[in-house]
Design a protein around this motif. Structure first.
Motif, mmCIF file in Angstrom:
data_model
loop_
_atom_site.group_PDB
_atom_site.id
_atom_site.type_symbol
_atom_site.label_atom_id
_atom_site.label_comp_id
_atom_site.label_asym_id
_atom_site.label_seq_id
_atom_site.Cartn_x
_atom_site.Cartn_y
_atom_site.Cartn_z
ATOM 1 N N LYS A 45 -2.118 8.450 -8.371
ATOM 2 C CA LYS A 45 -3.252 9.299 -7.966
ATOM 3 C C LYS A 45 -4.150 8.559 -6.980
ATOM 4 C CE LYS A 45 -6.939 12.218 -9.809
ATOM 5 N NZ LYS A 45 -7.527 12.850 -11.019
ATOM 6 N N ILE A 46 -4.420 7.293 -7.249
ATOM 7 C CA ILE A 46 -5.228 6.473 -6.343
ATOM 8 C C ILE A 46 -4.559 6.392 -4.979
ATOM 9 C CG2 ILE A 46 -6.024 4.101 -5.896
ATOM 10 C CD1 ILE A 46 -6.348 3.905 -9.032
ATOM 11 N N ASN A 47 -3.257 6.212 -4.981
ATOM 12 C CA ASN A 47 -2.513 6.143 -3.726
ATOM 13 C C ASN A 47 -2.667 7.428 -2.918
ATOM 14 O OD1 ASN A 47 -0.657 4.897 -1.871
ATOM 15 N ND2 ASN A 47 0.946 6.223 -2.686
ATOM 16 N N GLU A 48 -2.555 8.557 -3.566
ATOM 17 C CA GLU A 48 -2.698 9.842 -2.876
ATOM 18 C C GLU A 48 -4.096 9.997 -2.289
ATOM 19 O OE1 GLU A 48 -1.741 12.878 -5.677
ATOM 20 O OE2 GLU A 48 0.360 12.276 -5.846
ATOM 21 N N ILE A 49 -5.103 9.661 -3.083
ATOM 22 C CA ILE A 49 -6.500 9.816 -2.634
ATOM 23 C C ILE A 49 -6.799 8.905 -1.448
ATOM 24 C CG2 ILE A 49 -8.919 9.455 -3.284
ATOM 25 C CD1 ILE A 49 -8.012 10.191 -6.203
ATOM 26 N N LEU A 50 -6.439 7.628 -1.565
ATOM 27 C CA LEU A 50 -6.781 6.664 -0.515
ATOM 28 C C LEU A 50 -5.925 6.853 0.738
ATOM 29 C CD1 LEU A 50 -7.506 3.367 -2.478
ATOM 30 C CD2 LEU A 50 -9.032 5.254 -1.896
ATOM 31 N N THR A 51 -4.658 7.229 0.571
ATOM 32 C CA THR A 51 -3.806 7.488 1.737
ATOM 33 C C THR A 51 -4.390 8.621 2.576
ATOM 34 O OG1 THR A 51 -1.786 6.723 0.651
ATOM 35 C CG2 THR A 51 -1.506 8.235 2.487
ATOM 36 N N ARG A 52 -4.797 9.684 1.908
ATOM 37 C CA ARG A 52 -5.383 10.834 2.595
ATOM 38 C C ARG A 52 -6.708 10.443 3.266
ATOM 39 N NH1 ARG A 52 -6.049 13.988 -1.604
ATOM 40 N NH2 ARG A 52 -3.808 14.341 -1.769
ATOM 41 N N LEU A 53 -7.535 9.718 2.543
ATOM 42 C CA LEU A 53 -8.841 9.307 3.073
ATOM 43 C C LEU A 53 -8.689 8.415 4.306
ATOM 44 C CD1 LEU A 53 -12.000 8.991 2.621
ATOM 45 C CD2 LEU A 53 -11.420 6.919 1.357
ATOM 46 N N LEU A 54 -7.838 7.408 4.221
ATOM 47 C CA LEU A 54 -7.705 6.436 5.301
ATOM 48 C C LEU A 54 -7.005 7.013 6.530
ATOM 49 C CD1 LEU A 54 -6.852 3.315 3.120
ATOM 50 C CD2 LEU A 54 -8.976 3.730 4.379
ATOM 51 N N SER A 55 -6.142 7.991 6.316
ATOM 52 C CA SER A 55 -5.457 8.602 7.463
ATOM 53 C C SER A 55 -6.450 9.264 8.413
ATOM 54 C CB SER A 55 -4.422 9.623 6.987
ATOM 55 O OG SER A 55 -5.051 10.749 6.398
ATOM 56 N N GLN A 56 -7.592 9.679 7.885
ATOM 57 C CA GLN A 56 -8.640 10.282 8.719
ATOM 58 C C GLN A 56 -9.254 9.260 9.673
ATOM 59 O OE1 GLN A 56 -11.456 12.070 5.995
ATOM 60 N NE2 GLN A 56 -9.859 13.200 4.918
ATOM 61 N N SER A 57 -9.087 7.972 9.341
ATOM 62 C CA SER A 57 -9.611 6.891 10.182
ATOM 63 C C SER A 57 -8.483 6.175 10.931
ATOM 64 C CB SER A 57 -10.374 5.883 9.316
ATOM 65 O OG SER A 57 -11.446 6.500 8.637
ATOM 66 N N ASN A 58 -7.320 6.842 11.015
ATOM 67 C CA ASN A 58 -6.150 6.261 11.689
ATOM 68 C C ASN A 58 -5.728 4.927 11.079
ATOM 69 O OD1 ASN A 58 -5.467 8.276 13.589
ATOM 70 N ND2 ASN A 58 -7.130 7.617 14.928
ATOM 71 N N ILE A 59 -5.816 4.851 9.748
ATOM 72 C CA ILE A 59 -5.411 3.656 9.018
ATOM 73 C C ILE A 59 -4.285 4.016 8.064
ATOM 74 C CG2 ILE A 59 -6.116 1.910 7.323
ATOM 75 C CD1 ILE A 59 -8.968 2.150 8.471
ATOM 76 N N ILE A 60 -3.235 3.185 8.071
ATOM 77 C CA ILE A 60 -2.113 3.346 7.146
ATOM 78 C C ILE A 60 -2.349 2.471 5.918
ATOM 79 C CG2 ILE A 60 0.352 2.927 6.803
ATOM 80 C CD1 ILE A 60 0.736 3.385 9.811
ATOM 81 N N LEU A 61 -2.253 3.076 4.753
ATOM 82 C CA LEU A 61 -2.289 2.300 3.513
ATOM 83 C C LEU A 61 -0.848 1.865 3.229
ATOM 84 C CD1 LEU A 61 -3.729 1.206 1.025
ATOM 85 C CD2 LEU A 61 -3.458 3.458 -0.051
ATOM 86 N N VAL A 62 -0.549 0.627 3.517
ATOM 87 C CA VAL A 62 0.814 0.100 3.439
ATOM 88 C C VAL A 62 1.216 -0.173 1.996
ATOM 89 C CG1 VAL A 62 2.347 -1.781 4.159
ATOM 90 C CG2 VAL A 62 0.588 -0.910 5.723
ATOM 91 N N ASP A 63 0.421 -1.001 1.322
ATOM 92 C CA ASP A 63 0.631 -1.299 -0.093
ATOM 93 C C ASP A 63 -0.665 -1.853 -0.664
ATOM 94 O OD1 ASP A 63 0.500 -4.088 0.529
ATOM 95 O OD2 ASP A 63 2.659 -4.190 0.830
ATOM 96 N N PHE A 64 -0.739 -1.924 -1.978
ATOM 97 C CA PHE A 64 -1.961 -2.461 -2.594
ATOM 98 C C PHE A 64 -1.694 -2.830 -4.045
ATOM 99 C CE2 PHE A 64 -1.937 2.112 -2.981
ATOM 100 C CZ PHE A 64 -2.432 2.408 -4.247
ATOM 101 N N LYS A 65 -2.575 -3.676 -4.570
ATOM 102 C CA LYS A 65 -2.480 -4.174 -5.939
ATOM 103 C C LYS A 65 -3.666 -3.673 -6.750
ATOM 104 C CE LYS A 65 -3.806 -8.404 -6.706
ATOM 105 N NZ LYS A 65 -4.925 -8.274 -7.714
ATOM 106 N N LEU A 66 -3.412 -3.227 -7.964
ATOM 107 C CA LEU A 66 -4.459 -2.738 -8.853
ATOM 108 C C LEU A 66 -4.426 -3.492 -10.176
ATOM 109 C CD1 LEU A 66 -3.840 1.105 -8.440
ATOM 110 C CD2 LEU A 66 -5.630 -0.229 -7.301
ATOM 111 N N GLU A 67 -5.600 -3.537 -10.826
ATOM 112 C CA GLU A 67 -5.675 -4.024 -12.193
ATOM 113 C C GLU A 67 -6.428 -2.990 -13.027
ATOM 114 O OE1 GLU A 67 -7.028 -8.036 -12.705
ATOM 115 O OE2 GLU A 67 -5.915 -8.758 -10.968
ATOM 116 N N PHE A 68 -6.088 -2.939 -14.309
ATOM 117 C CA PHE A 68 -6.718 -1.983 -15.215
ATOM 118 C C PHE A 68 -7.188 -2.698 -16.467
ATOM 119 C CE2 PHE A 68 -3.937 0.590 -12.595
ATOM 120 C CZ PHE A 68 -4.664 1.756 -12.369
#
Length: 235
Positions: free
Chosen positions: A158-181
């Motif tokens: 879900k985080i990936n979907e939200i941030l990918t959509r958000l960053l695409s508006q700024s011409n930024i690709i979300l390549v990969d990322f690390k999360l902790e819970f």
């Protein structure tokens, strides 16, 4: 901010965590930067302030979109107040494009868009070098139960979907990322940070890095690139 009188609970490569009360901690972002499991180290003025600002920005957006986070409130330029959690000993890696260790592991070229996002797990253990770990081993070692593991993966996607959509508006690709819970009172929360230290961000047109790969690969000024990312997302 002065942390006089507060007990330090943990110091990592890029952050310090102080106990504020029985339910709250203060997360302080350092200017330190490391790469290659700490083999390369520096202190770069301004880095901590930028990462804290970006993390708070993302946490607030994710909260609005239904992802519970550790964040409670801003404190100052380099720190914020957060829920005290029992951190789950796993790092969750989400990949949209091939890069970094994924390329070395599977012998593929950098920059290939994956058919669908991949969620991987690694054991959170610096001494072992955070080794990759599969779901069967996680469950067999009882690191977490199946329900929690399922929820973690759900939130990661879900985080990936939200941030990918958000960053695409700024011409930024979300390549990969690390999360902790982490867990508190049976509830799961996103913890730690989301910043150019823990993500790969590429310019959509040039594929230029706006993240810590600039430091790893010595291809530019880290604070300059992080600041460019700030500007792109309107901060």
């Amino acid at each position: 901010m002065s942390f006089h009188g507060l007990k330090m609970l943990y110091e990592g490569k890029a952050k310090k965590i102080f106990e504020k009360s029985k339910d709250e901690v203060v997360i302080y972002f350092k200017d330190d930067v490391t790469a290659f499991n700490g083999e390369k180290k520096d202190s770069i003025s301004g880095k901590g302030k930028i990462n804290k600002k970006i993390s708070v920005f993302f946490f607030k957006i994710l909260e609005e979109k239904g992802v519970p986070t550790q964040f409670i409130k801003d404190l100052d330029e380099t720190s914020f107040v957060a829920r005290k959690l029992d951190i789950i000993p796993l790092e969750v890696i989400v990949r949209n494009y091939t890069a970094g260790s994924f390329c070395k592991r599977y012998g593929v070229k950098k920059g290939i868009k994956l058919k669908e996002p991949i969620v991987e797990f690694s054991l959170k253990d610096d001494e072992l070098g955070d080794p990759m770990i599969c779901k069967n081993v996680i469950l067999s070692l009882e690191l977490v139960d199946g329900d929690i593991l399922e929820k973690i993966e759900h939130y990661a996607r879900k985080i990936n979907e939200i941030l990918t959509r958000l960053l695409s508006q700024s011409n930024i690709i979300l390549v990969d990322f690390k999360l902790e819970f982490g867990v508190k009172d049976g509830n799961i929360y996103l913890a730690d940070e989301i910043s150019p230290d823990t993500c790969r961000f590429w310019d959509k047109n040039t594929m230029e890095s706006l993240d810590k790969d600039v430091y790893r690969e010595e291809t530019g000024d880290l604070v300059e690139r992080y600041s460019e990312f700030l500007r792109r997302i309107g901060l």
